[in-house]
Design a protein around this motif. Structure first.
Motif, PDB file in Angstrom:
ATOM      1  N   ALA A 113      57.313  36.249  43.299  1.00 17.28           N
ATOM      2  CA  ALA A 113      56.284  37.168  42.727  1.00 17.28           C
ATOM      3  C   ALA A 113      55.467  37.031  42.834  1.00 17.28           C
ATOM      4  O   ALA A 113      55.324  35.587  43.030  1.00 17.28           O
ATOM      5  N   PHE A 114      54.658  37.390  43.596  1.00 19.79           N
ATOM      6  CA  PHE A 114      53.277  37.881  43.575  1.00 19.79           C
ATOM      7  C   PHE A 114      52.433  38.846  42.561  1.00 19.79           C
ATOM      8  O   PHE A 114      52.550  40.001  42.989  1.00 19.79           O
ATOM      9  N   MET A 115      51.885  38.157  41.082  1.00 17.01           N
ATOM     10  CA  MET A 115      50.572  39.379  40.973  1.00 17.01           C
ATOM     11  C   MET A 115      49.268  38.999  40.436  1.00 17.01           C
ATOM     12  O   MET A 115      48.906  37.833  40.574  1.00 17.01           O
ATOM     13  N   THR A 116      48.543  39.997  40.634  1.00 15.67           N
ATOM     14  CA  THR A 116      46.930  39.736  40.498  1.00 15.67           C
ATOM     15  C   THR A 116      46.825  40.051  39.540  1.00 15.67           C
ATOM     16  O   THR A 116      46.936  41.290  38.845  1.00 15.67           O
ATOM     17  N   LYS A 117      45.501  39.291  39.207  1.00 14.17           N
ATOM     18  CA  LYS A 117      44.682  39.704  37.141  1.00 14.17           C
ATOM     19  C   LYS A 117      43.341  40.501  38.215  1.00 14.17           C
ATOM     20  O   LYS A 117      42.877  40.600  39.216  1.00 14.17           O
ATOM     21  N   PRO A 118      43.295  41.442  36.822  1.00 12.79           N
ATOM     22  CA  PRO A 118      43.886  42.033  35.745  1.00 12.79           C
ATOM     23  C   PRO A 118      45.338  42.610  35.674  1.00 12.79           C
ATOM     24  O   PRO A 118      45.728  42.989  37.410  1.00 12.79           O
ATOM     25  N   PHE A 119      46.017  42.430  35.132  1.00 12.22           N
ATOM     26  CA  PHE A 119      47.818  42.672  35.610  1.00 12.22           C
ATOM     27  C   PHE A 119      47.784  43.909  33.812  1.00 12.22           C
ATOM     28  O   PHE A 119      47.771  43.716  33.516  1.00 12.22           O
ATOM     29  N   SER A 120      48.566  44.510  34.598  1.00 11.53           N
ATOM     30  CA  SER A 120      49.249  45.266  33.230  1.00 11.53           C
ATOM     31  C   SER A 120      50.653  44.252  33.006  1.00 11.53           C
ATOM     32  O   SER A 120      51.790  44.041  33.622  1.00 11.53           O
TER      33      SER A 120
END
Length: 119
Positions: free
Chosen positions: A97-104
């Motif tokens: 998985a890959f998430m970017t900052k800023p994040f929830s």
């Protein structure tokens, strides 16, 4: 479950450690890629939450070192590097998985639960 949280920003480490512990996970912190690899040698991690931009050894190098390990943990990349090329490279190196900052934080915890098979 045991989670390795790898980031050099205290403003990310502290709240994420709290959330993960609150979710019932044992959390180990690493602030550099080298610290992450030393922690991974101990084994027993179900998940690594990994920043790409680290002092010294970067997150891509950590992903590369994880390739081919028989007991490889799942990897969630959490980074300010939001370019599609970075996402593609991280996924090609084995990140799940890959998430970017800023994040929830809610979205992050949902992704953690999904990766760990908790919901």
């Amino acid at each position: 479950m045991r989670v390795l949280l790898v980031d050099d920003e205290e403003s990310i480490l502290v709240p994420l450690e709290f959330l993960l512990r609150k979710g019932g996970h044992e959390v180990v912190l690493a602030r550099t890629g080298e610290e992450a690899l030393r922690a991974l040698e101990e084994g027993g991690f179900a998940l690594v939450v990994l920043d790409l931009m680290l002092p010294g050894l970067d997150g891509f190098s950590v992903l590369e070192a994880l390739k081919g390990r028989p007991e490889r943990p799942k990897v969630l990349v959490l980074t300010a590097r939001g370019r599609e090329a970075d996402r593609a490279k991280a996924l090609a190196l084995g990140a799940e998985a890959f998430m970017t900052k800023p994040f929830s934080t809610r979205a992050l915890m949902e992704e953690v639960r999904r990766l760990l098979g908790e919901g």
